[in-house]
Every structure is written in structure tokens, then in C-alpha cells.
Design a protein around this motif. Structure first.
Motif, PDB file in Angstrom:
ATOM      1  N   THR A 276       0.840  -1.189   0.000  1.00  0.00           N
ATOM      2  CA  THR A 276       0.000   0.000   0.000  1.00  0.00           C
ATOM      3  C   THR A 276       0.879   1.243   0.000  1.00  0.00           C
ATOM      4  OG1 THR A 276      -0.054   0.119   2.424  1.00  0.00           O
ATOM      5  CG2 THR A 276      -1.780  -1.187   1.370  1.00  0.00           C
ATOM      6  N   ASN A 277       0.287   2.391  -0.139  1.00  0.00           N
ATOM      7  CA  ASN A 277       0.907   3.687   0.135  1.00  0.00           C
ATOM      8  C   ASN A 277       2.332   3.850  -0.392  1.00  0.00           C
ATOM      9  OD1 ASN A 277       1.387   6.258   1.139  1.00  0.00           O
ATOM     10  ND2 ASN A 277       1.962   5.518   3.178  1.00  0.00           N
ATOM     11  N   PRO A 278       2.496   3.991  -1.712  1.00  0.00           N
ATOM     12  CA  PRO A 278       3.834   4.280  -2.241  1.00  0.00           C
ATOM     13  C   PRO A 278       4.181   5.748  -2.023  1.00  0.00           C
ATOM     14  CG  PRO A 278       2.248   4.232  -4.022  1.00  0.00           C
ATOM     15  CD  PRO A 278       1.479   3.890  -2.773  1.00  0.00           C
ATOM     16  N   GLY A 279       4.539   6.088  -0.784  1.00  0.00           N
ATOM     17  CA  GLY A 279       4.739   7.483  -0.398  1.00  0.00           C
ATOM     18  C   GLY A 279       6.139   7.994  -0.643  1.00  0.00           C
ATOM     19  N   ALA A 280       6.593   8.860   0.266  1.00  0.00           N
ATOM     20  CA  ALA A 280       7.848   9.579   0.076  1.00  0.00           C
ATOM     21  C   ALA A 280       9.049   8.640  -0.057  1.00  0.00           C
ATOM     22  CB  ALA A 280       8.070  10.554   1.234  1.00  0.00           C
ATOM     23  N   VAL A 281       9.065   7.558   0.717  1.00  0.00           N
ATOM     24  CA  VAL A 281      10.219   6.660   0.667  1.00  0.00           C
ATOM     25  C   VAL A 281      10.250   5.894  -0.656  1.00  0.00           C
ATOM     26  CG1 VAL A 281      11.411   4.745   1.813  1.00  0.00           C
ATOM     27  CG2 VAL A 281      10.298   6.510   3.180  1.00  0.00           C
ATOM     28  N   ALA A 282       9.089   5.627  -1.239  1.00  0.00           N
ATOM     29  CA  ALA A 282       9.060   5.009  -2.568  1.00  0.00           C
ATOM     30  C   ALA A 282       9.716   5.929  -3.591  1.00  0.00           C
ATOM     31  CB  ALA A 282       7.623   4.703  -2.980  1.00  0.00           C
ATOM     32  N   ARG A 283       9.419   7.213  -3.513  1.00  0.00           N
ATOM     33  CA  ARG A 283      10.041   8.179  -4.439  1.00  0.00           C
ATOM     34  C   ARG A 283      11.541   8.233  -4.230  1.00  0.00           C
ATOM     35  NH1 ARG A 283       5.301  10.879  -2.832  1.00  0.00           N
ATOM     36  NH2 ARG A 283       6.410  12.181  -1.325  1.00  0.00           N
ATOM     37  N   GLU A 284      11.980   8.182  -2.979  1.00  0.00           N
ATOM     38  CA  GLU A 284      13.408   8.230  -2.692  1.00  0.00           C
ATOM     39  C   GLU A 284      14.113   6.971  -3.208  1.00  0.00           C
ATOM     40  OE1 GLU A 284      13.406   8.714   1.496  1.00  0.00           O
ATOM     41  OE2 GLU A 284      12.753  10.817   1.441  1.00  0.00           O
ATOM     42  N   LEU A 285      13.486   5.821  -3.033  1.00  0.00           N
ATOM     43  CA  LEU A 285      14.087   4.580  -3.525  1.00  0.00           C
ATOM     44  C   LEU A 285      14.217   4.603  -5.042  1.00  0.00           C
ATOM     45  CD1 LEU A 285      12.267   1.994  -1.237  1.00  0.00           C
ATOM     46  CD2 LEU A 285      14.739   2.244  -1.423  1.00  0.00           C
ATOM     47  N   ARG A 286      13.187   5.079  -5.718  1.00  0.00           N
ATOM     48  CA  ARG A 286      13.252   5.156  -7.179  1.00  0.00           C
ATOM     49  C   ARG A 286      14.356   6.113  -7.619  1.00  0.00           C
ATOM     50  NH1 ARG A 286       6.822   5.072  -7.086  1.00  0.00           N
ATOM     51  NH2 ARG A 286       6.473   2.876  -7.608  1.00  0.00           N
ATOM     52  N   ALA A 287      14.515   7.216  -6.870  1.00  0.00           N
ATOM     53  CA  ALA A 287      15.605   8.145  -7.188  1.00  0.00           C
ATOM     54  C   ALA A 287      16.970   7.490  -6.991  1.00  0.00           C
ATOM     55  CB  ALA A 287      15.489   9.401  -6.319  1.00  0.00           C
ATOM     56  N   ASP A 288      17.038   6.513  -6.088  1.00  0.00           N
ATOM     57  CA  ASP A 288      18.276   5.759  -5.864  1.00  0.00           C
ATOM     58  C   ASP A 288      18.523   4.719  -6.952  1.00  0.00           C
ATOM     59  OD1 ASP A 288      18.549   7.164  -3.490  1.00  0.00           O
ATOM     60  OD2 ASP A 288      17.783   5.539  -2.223  1.00  0.00           O
ATOM     61  N   GLY A 289      17.538   4.524  -7.842  1.00  0.00           N
ATOM     62  CA  GLY A 289      17.678   3.517  -8.890  1.00  0.00           C
ATOM     63  C   GLY A 289      17.096   2.167  -8.536  1.00  0.00           C
ATOM     64  N   VAL A 290      16.307   2.095  -7.458  1.00  0.00           N
ATOM     65  CA  VAL A 290      15.702   0.841  -7.020  1.00  0.00           C
ATOM     66  C   VAL A 290      14.313   0.703  -7.649  1.00  0.00           C
ATOM     67  CG1 VAL A 290      14.902  -0.496  -5.026  1.00  0.00           C
ATOM     68  CG2 VAL A 290      16.963   0.923  -4.840  1.00  0.00           C
ATOM     69  N   ARG A 291      14.028  -0.463  -8.189  1.00  0.00           N
ATOM     70  CA  ARG A 291      12.701  -0.705  -8.754  1.00  0.00           C
ATOM     71  C   ARG A 291      11.705  -0.913  -7.619  1.00  0.00           C
ATOM     72  NH1 ARG A 291      10.918  -5.653 -12.843  1.00  0.00           N
ATOM     73  NH2 ARG A 291       8.723  -5.033 -13.032  1.00  0.00           N
ATOM     74  N   VAL A 292      10.615  -0.142  -7.631  1.00  0.00           N
ATOM     75  CA  VAL A 292       9.566  -0.232  -6.615  1.00  0.00           C
ATOM     76  C   VAL A 292       8.246  -0.531  -7.311  1.00  0.00           C
ATOM     77  CG1 VAL A 292       8.314   0.956  -4.777  1.00  0.00           C
ATOM     78  CG2 VAL A 292      10.763   1.396  -5.097  1.00  0.00           C
ATOM     79  N   THR A 293       7.550  -1.576  -6.876  1.00  0.00           N
ATOM     80  CA  THR A 293       6.248  -1.952  -7.424  1.00  0.00           C
ATOM     81  C   THR A 293       5.184  -1.761  -6.363  1.00  0.00           C
ATOM     82  OG1 THR A 293       7.270  -3.621  -8.859  1.00  0.00           O
ATOM     83  CG2 THR A 293       4.900  -3.814  -8.464  1.00  0.00           C
ATOM     84  N   HIS A 294       4.095  -1.083  -6.738  1.00  0.00           N
ATOM     85  CA  HIS A 294       2.965  -0.901  -5.831  1.00  0.00           C
ATOM     86  C   HIS A 294       1.939  -1.981  -6.132  1.00  0.00           C
ATOM     87  CE1 HIS A 294      -0.790   1.599  -4.599  1.00  0.00           C
ATOM     88  NE2 HIS A 294      -0.388   0.813  -3.614  1.00  0.00           N
ATOM     89  N   LEU A 295       1.676  -2.854  -5.161  1.00  0.00           N
ATOM     90  CA  LEU A 295       0.752  -3.963  -5.383  1.00  0.00           C
ATOM     91  C   LEU A 295      -0.706  -3.508  -5.393  1.00  0.00           C
ATOM     92  CD1 LEU A 295       1.155  -7.040  -5.822  1.00  0.00           C
ATOM     93  CD2 LEU A 295       0.529  -7.347  -3.423  1.00  0.00           C
TER      94      LEU A 295
END
Length: 362
Positions: A37-56
Motif C-alpha cells: 500500500t501507500n507508495p509514499g515519500a520513501v518510494a520516491r526516494e528509492l526510485r531516485a536511488d535507482g531501485v525498482r519499486v512496485t505498488h501492489l
């Protein structure tokens, strides 16, 4: 080992979420993240780090339709290890990993208190569901000795429990005078004001209401800043107004924690039930004097490891008395204590890799 999948309940700003980002940056494996749930601020930061983030896109605790979606995602990824974080992700993630054929499943228990878990009251059903799915994994990580003890009391076999504490990148929180002036100007805090602060989700278990009441009884030059978001925000605003200090209580929401700590003069952790106390360590890394009601990260070390920290009783009256002593002193910064170095994030990442390798080899 080449690939790891981290499954977490949400990625708003919180201790477990920020810890996950710090760990991924230091783990020597390719890591991807699924947030239920809730792809919030830390999801944005991880993506900026180059990490793939999937919201289920999970709709709620009983959205069992998310389970096959998660299992398919795990199967396609061919991950060597699946690592789950926080209660809902641990329950669903362990089952989905088993359905996908992954046996090396590790779960970190971040938020198991005596009476609450992640801010919600513990029930018999909560515990039974947790224990039933815990058996599907190969290792359960406790972030402190306190949490490990609670897991054993619940019935988790001792040989499955591994204590791997949270870690901190101390340099990120190093105090800087320029950052202090800029952040206080942004917050509208006068140069001569004494700024008391806390950081965390705005939920009842953090004791922020007691902290507001405590500051209400202190001189008018004392301000309070609470960094974080949560369901208690409106209630805290009304409480501050009712205490006559609405203009002295600042709720800036999700913010850069290092900058906020640089602006403070005293840090307070008013929570009566912490599982680790990462924000308290961050405050010590910033050189702040710290008052804490409970903090396993400090309480489990020798007292001399954190000379700038003082344990106090909970409740508004006790916090007010302790704060009065602090605000009467001239604001100062302490050297970074041994407690902070003890929890170095690089060392913690190494210990976690040992758990991964053990889970794979079983």
C-alpha cells in the motif's frame, strides 16, 4: 546470492521504511521492493536511488486477491531471497513466497510491542495468524533484544530468531550550523527560541500529546516541533490550541530529518513502548541532548555509550520537569557517542547478509 525482493506494508515516512532504504543502499545484492500500500515519500526516494519499486495496490488487510498477484510477481523475479517487513507484509509475503516456490524467506519484526503492533492493539487472532505464517519462513529478524524476547514469549523457536538491530549512517545526521539557521528560518523559529522536538508517525503510541502538554507548562520562548505525518495530526493541533500554545507547536509534516534535527535544541522520545528507537539514535548522531522514556537501542548498551541521553518517566508532568532542566541550560551539542558507532549501517548490513546466507543454505 544475486537478487533479493523486499516486501513492505507501505512506504510512507517511518522508521522501518527509512531503515529499508538505508539497508538496500549497502547490501551487496540487487534489490527490488514491493509495497502493498501507500507508495509514499520513501518510494520516491528509492526510485531516485535507482531501485525498482512496485505498488501492489492492496485494498486492505482482507484483500486476499493480492496474494496471487504477489506470488506471480515473486515467481517471475526469480529471487534468491524474499525479505518481508512489517506485520501485513510478513503475513502475505511469507505465504506468497511459499506459493512461488521460494524457501529462503526472511522477515524483520520492526514493531512488536507488549500491547501493540504498528500502533494497533494486539489480539489473540493477530498473534495466531503471525505464528501460523512465521513457520513458512526460515528466519525471523528482531531489531533488538527486547523484540527477540517478545518473539520467544509468543512461541517462535529461539533458533529461528536472529537479532539484527537497525543501523544508522551517522554522517548523514552530522550537525551543521548553516543548516540549523536555514531550517529555523523555514519553520519560523526565532533565533533566541529553545526548540524542543520529536520525530515519528503522529499516532497515539508516540506520546506526542503528553509532549504538547509538557511544553504548555514551559516559558514562552520554548517551541515544539513534531516531524512526521499521521492520523493524530488534527487532534494534536486542537490540543495545542486548547492549551494556549497553538502558535508555539509546529507540525511541518514529512520533512528532511537531518535538517530538522539541526534546528532543535533538545530531542524527546516520549513513546512508552519502543522496539528500537532509531529516531533517538539519529538525534544523538546530530549531537543533541536526548530525553527518552524507552529506547532499547540505548537501554541495551552500557550507560557510558550514550552520555547525552537521559531516561525519564513518561507522562506530561514528568516530561515537563525533565525539559525544564534542559531548557534552562545553554543549548549545546555533544560529540557523537559510541552508541551511534555501535549501530553503524554497514556493520548491520553485513549481519543481515549472514542471515540471508543461512536462510539459503538450510
Amino acid at each position: 546470492m544475486k537478487r533479493a525482493l523486499h516486501i513492505i506494508t507501505g512506504l510512507g515516512v517511518g522508521g522501518a521504511e527509512r531503515q529499508l532504504r538505508s539497508l538496500i543502499a549497502r547490501l551487496p545484492v540487487e534489490s527490488e521492493v514491493v509495497t502493498l500500500t501507500n507508495p509514499g515519500a520513501v518510494a520516491r526516494e528509492l526510485r531516485a536511488d535507482g531501485v525498482r519499486v512496485t505498488h501492489l495496490g492492496m485494498a486492505g488487510n482482507r484483500d486476499v486477491g493480492a496474494l496471487p498477484r504477489l506470488a506471480r510477481l515473486i515467481r517471475r523475479g526469480r529471487y534468491d531471497v524474499v525479505h518481508t517487513h512489517l506485520y501485513r507484509a510478513c503475513v502475505y509475503g511469507r505465504v506468497a513466497a511459499r506459493l512461488a516456490g521460494v524457501r529462503a524467506v526472511v522477515a524483520t519484526e520492526h514493531s512488536l510491542g507488549e500491547r501493540v503492533m504498528e500502533g494497533r492493539p494486539l489480539t489473540r487472532g493477530t498473534r495466531e495468524l503471525y505464528l501460523a505464517t512465521e513457520r513458512l519462513g526460515r528466519a525471523t529478524v528482531a531489531v533488538s533484544g527486547t523484540v527477540a524476547g517478545r518473539l520467544r514469549e509468543w512461541g517462535v523457536p529461539a533458533e529461528r530468531i536472529h537479532v539484527v538491530p537497525n543501523g544508522i549512517a551517522a554522517r548523514r545526521f552530522r550537525y551543521a550550523g548553516g543548516a540549523r539557521a536555514a531550517e529555523r528560518a523555514r519553520l519560523g523559529v526565532p533565533p533566541d527560541a529553545v526548540l524542543v522536538g520529536g520525530v515519528g508517525r503522529l499516532v497515539p503510541g508516540k506520546g506526542f500529546a503528553d509532549l504538547v502538554r509538557a511544553v504548555a507548562g514551559l516559558p514562552g520562548n520554548v517551541r515544539l516541533v513534531l516531524g512526521g505525518e499521521g492520523p493524530l495530526r488534527g487532534e494534536l493541533e486542537r490540543l495545542a490550541a486548547g492549551c494556549g500554545i497553538g502558535d508555539r507547536v509546529l507540525l511541518p509534516g514529512e520533512c528532511e530529518v537531518p535538517a530538522l534535527l539541526s534546528a532543535m535544541d533538545v530531542f524527546v522520545s516520549a513513546s512508552t513502548e519502543e522496539t528500537f528507537g532509531l529516531a533517538t539514535l539519529e538525534a544523538l548522531a546530530a549531537g543533541l541532548p536526548v530525553l527518552h522514556v524507552t529506547c532499547p537501542a540505548i537501554d541495551e548498551l552500557p550507560r557510558q555509550a550514550a552520555p547525552g541521553a537521559r531516561r525519564v518517566r513518561g507522562g506530561a508532568d514528568a516530561l515537563r520537569a525533565a525539559l525544564r532542566t534542559e531548557v534552562e541550560r545553554a543549548p549545546c551539542r555533544f560529540p557523537v557517542p559510541e552508541a551511534v558507532h555501535h549501530y553503524d549501517i554497514g556493520r548491520v548490513a553485513g549481519r543481515l547478509m549472514d542471515v540471508y546466507e543461512g536462510a539459503q543454505s538450510r
